[in-house]
Structure formats: C-alpha cells, structure tokens
Design an enzyme around this catalytic site. Structure first.
Site, PDB file in Angstrom:
ATOM      1  N   TYR A 123       0.860  -1.379  -0.016  1.00  0.00           N
ATOM      2  CA  TYR A 123      -0.215  -0.054  -0.020  1.00  0.00           C
ATOM      3  C   TYR A 123       0.942   1.413   0.110  1.00  0.00           C
ATOM      4  O   TYR A 123       2.004   1.455   0.629  1.00  0.00           O
ATOM      5  CB  TYR A 123      -0.996   0.124   1.135  1.00  0.00           C
ATOM      6  CG  TYR A 123      -1.858   1.289   1.154  1.00  0.00           C
ATOM      7  CD1 TYR A 123      -2.987   1.109   0.330  1.00  0.00           C
ATOM      8  CD2 TYR A 123      -1.909   2.432   1.915  1.00  0.00           C
ATOM      9  CE1 TYR A 123      -3.773   2.279   0.187  1.00  0.00           C
ATOM     10  CE2 TYR A 123      -2.567   3.360   1.935  1.00  0.00           C
ATOM     11  CZ  TYR A 123      -3.597   3.291   0.902  1.00  0.00           C
ATOM     12  OH  TYR A 123      -4.299   4.589   0.803  1.00  0.00           O
TER      13      TYR A 123
ATOM     14  N   GLN B  81     -10.572   0.320   2.000  1.00  0.00           N
ATOM     15  CA  GLN B  81     -10.911  -0.570   0.942  1.00  0.00           C
ATOM     16  C   GLN B  81      -9.833  -1.321   0.175  1.00  0.00           C
ATOM     17  O   GLN B  81      -9.932  -2.497  -0.264  1.00  0.00           O
ATOM     18  CB  GLN B  81     -11.827   0.218   0.045  1.00  0.00           C
ATOM     19  CG  GLN B  81     -11.355   1.291  -0.776  1.00  0.00           C
ATOM     20  CD  GLN B  81     -11.464   2.726  -0.046  1.00  0.00           C
ATOM     21  OE1 GLN B  81     -11.424   2.585   1.270  1.00  0.00           O
ATOM     22  NE2 GLN B  81     -11.511   3.725  -0.647  1.00  0.00           N
TER      23      GLN B  81
ATOM     24  N   ASN C 278      -3.008   6.085   6.775  1.00  0.00           N
ATOM     25  CA  ASN C 278      -3.783   6.991   7.942  1.00  0.00           C
ATOM     26  C   ASN C 278      -4.256   5.675   8.833  1.00  0.00           C
ATOM     27  O   ASN C 278      -4.277   4.632   8.924  1.00  0.00           O
ATOM     28  CB  ASN C 278      -4.713   7.803   7.372  1.00  0.00           C
ATOM     29  CG  ASN C 278      -5.949   7.094   6.635  1.00  0.00           C
ATOM     30  OD1 ASN C 278      -6.250   5.839   6.794  1.00  0.00           O
ATOM     31  ND2 ASN C 278      -6.680   7.907   5.592  1.00  0.00           N
TER      32      ASN C 278
ATOM     33  N   THR D 129       3.322   9.982  11.597  1.00  0.00           N
ATOM     34  CA  THR D 129       5.216   9.840  11.665  1.00  0.00           C
ATOM     35  C   THR D 129       5.700  10.341  12.945  1.00  0.00           C
ATOM     36  O   THR D 129       5.050  11.117  13.671  1.00  0.00           O
ATOM     37  CB  THR D 129       5.746  10.352  10.550  1.00  0.00           C
ATOM     38  OG1 THR D 129       6.884  10.098  10.653  1.00  0.00           O
ATOM     39  CG2 THR D 129       5.475  11.781  10.528  1.00  0.00           C
TER      40      THR D 129
ATOM     41  N   GLN E 293       9.401  16.482   9.754  1.00  0.00           N
ATOM     42  CA  GLN E 293       8.728  15.450  10.139  1.00  0.00           C
ATOM     43  C   GLN E 293       7.113  16.018  10.180  1.00  0.00           C
ATOM     44  O   GLN E 293       6.265  15.258  10.033  1.00  0.00           O
ATOM     45  CB  GLN E 293       8.835  14.563  10.996  1.00  0.00           C
ATOM     46  CG  GLN E 293      10.231  13.777  10.632  1.00  0.00           C
ATOM     47  CD  GLN E 293      10.276  12.877   9.448  1.00  0.00           C
ATOM     48  OE1 GLN E 293       9.177  11.971   9.319  1.00  0.00           O
ATOM     49  NE2 GLN E 293      10.703  13.249   8.641  1.00  0.00           N
TER      50      GLN E 293
ATOM     51  N   HIS F 180       4.364  16.272   7.725  1.00  0.00           N
ATOM     52  CA  HIS F 180       3.673  14.993   7.071  1.00  0.00           C
ATOM     53  C   HIS F 180       2.134  14.997   7.492  1.00  0.00           C
ATOM     54  O   HIS F 180       1.443  14.772   6.591  1.00  0.00           O
ATOM     55  CB  HIS F 180       4.188  13.663   7.678  1.00  0.00           C
ATOM     56  CG  HIS F 180       5.373  13.102   6.899  1.00  0.00           C
ATOM     57  ND1 HIS F 180       5.134  12.451   5.682  1.00  0.00           N
ATOM     58  CD2 HIS F 180       6.774  13.166   7.275  1.00  0.00           C
ATOM     59  CE1 HIS F 180       6.357  12.048   5.529  1.00  0.00           C
ATOM     60  NE2 HIS F 180       7.210  12.444   6.349  1.00  0.00           N
TER      61      HIS F 180
ATOM     62  N   GLU G 185       9.710   6.434  15.760  1.00  0.00           N
ATOM     63  CA  GLU G 185       9.997   5.793  14.554  1.00  0.00           C
ATOM     64  C   GLU G 185      11.441   6.046  14.229  1.00  0.00           C
ATOM     65  O   GLU G 185      12.275   5.353  13.831  1.00  0.00           O
ATOM     66  CB  GLU G 185       8.881   6.399  13.831  1.00  0.00           C
ATOM     67  CG  GLU G 185       8.767   5.899  12.501  1.00  0.00           C
ATOM     68  CD  GLU G 185       7.926   6.624  11.566  1.00  0.00           C
ATOM     69  OE1 GLU G 185       7.598   6.171  10.344  1.00  0.00           O
ATOM     70  OE2 GLU G 185       7.189   7.698  12.149  1.00  0.00           O
ATOM     71  N   HIS G 186      11.595   7.326  14.272  1.00  0.00           N
ATOM     72  CA  HIS G 186      12.951   8.006  13.627  1.00  0.00           C
ATOM     73  C   HIS G 186      13.602   8.579  15.223  1.00  0.00           C
ATOM     74  O   HIS G 186      12.930   9.439  15.629  1.00  0.00           O
ATOM     75  CB  HIS G 186      12.758   9.213  12.775  1.00  0.00           C
ATOM     76  CG  HIS G 186      11.686   8.745  11.473  1.00  0.00           C
ATOM     77  ND1 HIS G 186      10.534   8.938  11.497  1.00  0.00           N
ATOM     78  CD2 HIS G 186      12.130   7.970  10.410  1.00  0.00           C
ATOM     79  CE1 HIS G 186      10.252   8.776  10.326  1.00  0.00           C
ATOM     80  NE2 HIS G 186      11.095   7.892   9.917  1.00  0.00           N
TER      81      HIS G 186
ATOM     82  N   ASP H 282      14.482   9.014   4.657  1.00  0.00           N
ATOM     83  CA  ASP H 282      13.124   8.877   4.031  1.00  0.00           C
ATOM     84  C   ASP H 282      13.384   8.523   2.481  1.00  0.00           C
ATOM     85  O   ASP H 282      12.532   8.241   1.853  1.00  0.00           O
ATOM     86  CB  ASP H 282      12.410  10.177   3.979  1.00  0.00           C
ATOM     87  CG  ASP H 282      11.696  10.358   5.511  1.00  0.00           C
ATOM     88  OD1 ASP H 282      11.576   9.446   6.012  1.00  0.00           O
ATOM     89  OD2 ASP H 282      11.510  11.575   5.791  1.00  0.00           O
TER      90      ASP H 282
ATOM     91  N   GLU I 215       2.726 -36.142  29.569  1.00  0.00           N
ATOM     92  CA  GLU I 215       1.989 -35.194  29.015  1.00  0.00           C
ATOM     93  C   GLU I 215       0.429 -35.788  28.901  1.00  0.00           C
ATOM     94  O   GLU I 215      -0.385 -35.256  28.325  1.00  0.00           O
ATOM     95  CB  GLU I 215       2.339 -34.560  27.643  1.00  0.00           C
ATOM     96  CG  GLU I 215       3.417 -33.685  28.018  1.00  0.00           C
ATOM     97  CD  GLU I 215       3.938 -32.864  26.636  1.00  0.00           C
ATOM     98  OE1 GLU I 215       3.335 -33.198  25.571  1.00  0.00           O
ATOM     99  OE2 GLU I 215       4.678 -31.842  27.010  1.00  0.00           O
TER     100      GLU I 215
ATOM    101  N   HIS J 262       1.187 -40.375  21.041  1.00  0.00           N
ATOM    102  CA  HIS J 262       2.533 -39.707  20.607  1.00  0.00           C
ATOM    103  C   HIS J 262       3.618 -40.898  20.584  1.00  0.00           C
ATOM    104  O   HIS J 262       4.598 -40.932  19.741  1.00  0.00           O
ATOM    105  CB  HIS J 262       2.771 -38.588  21.405  1.00  0.00           C
ATOM    106  CG  HIS J 262       2.108 -37.234  20.825  1.00  0.00           C
ATOM    107  ND1 HIS J 262       0.751 -37.302  21.024  1.00  0.00           N
ATOM    108  CD2 HIS J 262       2.306 -36.074  20.182  1.00  0.00           C
ATOM    109  CE1 HIS J 262       0.353 -35.998  20.683  1.00  0.00           C
ATOM    110  NE2 HIS J 262       1.353 -35.305  20.011  1.00  0.00           N
TER     111      HIS J 262
END
Length: 441
Positions: free
Chosen positions: A129, A193, A225, A248, A270, A273, A339-340, A373, A427, A432
């Site tokens: 995506y 979607q 998002n 971000t 940043q 964004h 994140e950064h 980036d 067990e 087994h």
C-alpha cells in the site's frame, strides 16, 4: 509553539515515564468500527464496492481499478528527469542494503543420523500500500517493492488512491516508480478498501475488470492513515501485516554541541507530514532548547505547509523534554521508542549503539531523517506509537518465513524412542509415544 516537559531531578518508573512523554492519539479502536463495514462490503461485492468507496472518499469513480499498462509506461516517459534520477539512485541504495538482509539457510547435525535444516521461503504474493492523501509517496513504492523483490516474492500488487486530477488513476509519479521497478499490477484503490481488496481479493464488475479483479495476497505492508491501520488490524490473521503504522514521529537527542537550526529544521521536516505527526526534542541544554524554540518561531511561517506544521508542533504529541544529562536523555528516548531517532551529541555513534528501541537511528549532524526517507538505503516504513519496543521496520524479513526440515534415520530415532515415550506419557498423550514405538515393533 511547542510545549516543554521538565524531567530534571525527577525519578520515574518505566511506566510513569512512558505516560509522561507525548504521543499522538491515533484512535485505531474507534476507526475499526467505521472500517469493518467497508471490509465486509469489499469482500462481498468486490469491484462494485471499490468504485463506490472511491467516489465517496476520493471524489472520483475510476473507470479502471487496475491501472492499464499504457498508463504506467506513459507516466515513466513523462517523469521529470531529475526526479527519475533521484528515484533510480534511491532504488540502487535500498537494493544494496536489502540484498544484505537476506537470511541464510542452515543445517544442524543434532546427532549421527539426525539432521534439522531451516529454509527461508518467500511468501507467494504480497500487497503493497502506498498512501496518496496529504502527500505523494513514490519513495514508499521504492521501500515496499525493493524489500519484497529482494526477498524473492514472485507476485506483487501495489495499491494507491485514485486522484481526481488524474482521471481516477493514482498519482503519475507513483505509477512511474512502479514502472521503474517493473511492477505492472497496480490498482487505483485507497484507504481501508485497498487493504480489504488485497486481503480478500475482489471480483470484477466492468468488462475491463475481468471476472477476478484482484487475487488475494499473503502479506499486506505499507504506511497509511488511521483507517488503513485499523483495516490492517482487522485483516491480521487472514493475511500477515508489517505493522499498524500511525502518524510519523521524530525524536532528537541533542546536547549543547548541536546546531539549533539543524534541529529545528529536522523537527519541521517530519511535522509537515501530518497535523498528528509527533516531534520531540530531548536535551539537557536549556540554552539549546531556547534556541530551537526561537528558530521554530522564525522557520515555521516560512515553510510551505506552515499551518500543518504548526498544528503538529503545537499538539499534545510534540514537546521539548528537558533532562538532567545525556545519559538521562538516552533513557528517555529508549522509553519513547521513536519511529525516527536522531542523535546530535558528542560521541553520537557510541550512544547510537546503546539504543534499544527505535525504528531507525540517525547518527550525527549529517544524517537527518530526510536522508532515510529517500536515499540512505535504509527502509522508511518503520514502527510508530512505541511499537519499536517489539517490532522492526520493513525489510526482507517481512516477506519471508522459516520452514524447518527434520530428517532422522532409524538409529537416530531409536536412540530417543524411550525418552519420547516417557515425555508423551507424562503429558497424557500416549499415542505420541506409540507413533514412535510402531516403527520398531
């Protein structure tokens, strides 16, 4: 413009520290309730639902949900040569780094005649995506596609929102980046979607769709998002995902040696964004904090997305955090798990080696987040919201799975038979043990 949090002289538990630091309120739980009907509609009605949601959310009803091949070649032919050169260099560097990430198969001889092998196998098909809302991200095409290609994935599908200005196709730079990378399966589908289409597949509606518009994938990756994040949460288990990437974040650990102009510019980079983007400066230097705040007052009105940046920096998710010293600052940024993370201090490289929780660490004054980036070679799809405490950024590992292969001969199994039977009986799973005994009687 940006608030201060003073942690000097305070002793906080790990939990108290996390609760004190600023963080964007993403609201994935609330978004999931809105997203669930969208996923179900796409699952049931395929292309028909996708076109309805495109008209509702993107303001255009695409004629072609799957981008025609000529649109990809045209976009590449018309791409600004300077942008093309930049994307080609980004692809080259990202490919170099990701080729080195490929995990190695191994074989272990556990005992004579007893062997365990591990093979790393790429997933068969992935859905990538690429957002297209407040900004256009051909760089995200590079990050997603190159990592999947270097993992050896055979089938790749890219989805990006349709643009009203582009006649219902994704942004032409997105299409050009796909063409540069040899990706010909691209969809003009955005938001939750798109995640539904990739996870469940979608039947066709119009003649150009065919009976099957999109086959389901094994893994969905890429930023988005809050609605994309919520959709990924809901389909997890049907498919694998990289992470629920939210707004971000940048954290900067800086001391008095840092350049206030550099720090301010990086916070702004940043913040542009998203109004929910988080920008956090952690410093023991009151003088640096004041200088950065003054530079922000000067620089923010001059930047293109000044209103968006001001909302980000002025929001509860952003702050200047004062600490006792650099050691205290290191503990704070580790608790934050950005994140950064930029480190602009004396001995920055040694400090970077001690960081335990960050999506990516940028060392020194000449390694800004903007470099990562686009062209550092690292991946910019990274964990947000504190997920860096347990998650990694996107990479080859996101698209491969380990398969263990066990091969014992008769003597090697016989040596263990009694021990297997003893543990199986303990067990209360005697069959087994019988499965082993049956081979010798």
């Amino acid at each position: 413009m940006i608030t201060r949090i003073d942690l000097r002289g305070r002793t906080l538990s790990a939990r108290e520290l996390v609760d004190t630091l600023p963080r964007a309120e993403v609201g994935v739980e609330d978004a999931a309730q809105q997203v669930a009907p969208i996923l179900e509609a796409v699952r049931e009605r395929g292309a028909s639902a996708l076109r309805e949601y495109a008209e509702r959310f993107d303001g255009v009803r695409p004629e072609h949900l799957r981008v025609p091949p000529h649109a990809l070649t045209t976009a590449l032919a018309e791409l600004d040569p300077a942008v093309r050169a930049g994307l080609e260099e980004a692809i080259r560097r990202v490919r170099l780094v990701h080729a080195a990430q490929r995990p190695q198969d191994f074989t272990v001889q556990v005992a004579p005649g007893a062997q365990v092998r591990q093979r790393w196998v790429p997933v068969g098909r992935v859905g990538l995506y690429v957002p297209g809302g407040l900004a256009v991200y051909p760089s995200s095409v590079v990050m997603n596609v190159v990592a999947a290609q270097e993992a050896g994935v055979a089938s790749l599908a890219v989805a990006s929102p349709p643009q009203r200005e582009g006649g219902g196709l994704p942004h032409p730079t997105i299409l050009a980046a796909c063409a540069l990378l040899g990706v010909d399966e691209v969809y003009a589908v955005g938001g939750a979607q798109a995640v539904a289409m990739l996870a469940y597949g979608a039947s066709g509606e119009a003649p150009q769709d065919g009976d099957v518009l999109c086959e389901p994938v094994d893994v969905v990756t890429g930023p988005g998002n809050v609605f994309v994040a919520a959709a990924k949460r809901l389909v997890r288990g049907v498919v694998g995902i990289d992470a629920e990437a939210g707004p971000t974040e940048i954290a900067i650990l800086a001391d008095a040696t840092a350049d206030a102009g550099h720090v301010a510019a990086d916070l702004i980079s940043q913040a542009e964004h998203d109004p929910l983007a988080a920008a956090v400066l952690v410093t023991p230097s009151v003088e640096l904090a004041a200088a950065v705040e003054a530079r922000l007052v000067d620089l923010v009105p001059e930047t293109k997305h000044a209103q968006r940046v001001a909302r980000s920096l002025g929001g509860p998710q952003s702050a200047v955090v004062l600490v006792d010293d650099v050691e205290h600052g290191l503990a704070v940024v580790d608790a934050y798990g950005a994140e950064h993370l930029e480190i602009q201090t004396e001995g920055a490289a040694a400090l970077a080696d001690r960081v335990r929780s960050a999506g990516a660490v940028f060392v020194g004054p000449w390694s800004p987040v903007s470099l990562g980036d686009y062209m550092a070679g690292s991946n910019h799809v990274l964990p947000t919201g504190g997920c860096a405490h347990f998650a990694s950024g996107l990479g080859v590992h996101s698209f491969v799975k380990a398969v263990q292969v066990i091969e014992y001969d008769r003597e090697a199994l016989g040596e263990l038979a009694d021990r297997i039977v003893a543990v199986a009986n303990d067990e209360d799973l005697p069959a087994h043990g019988e499965a082993v005994r049956a081979r010798f009687h």
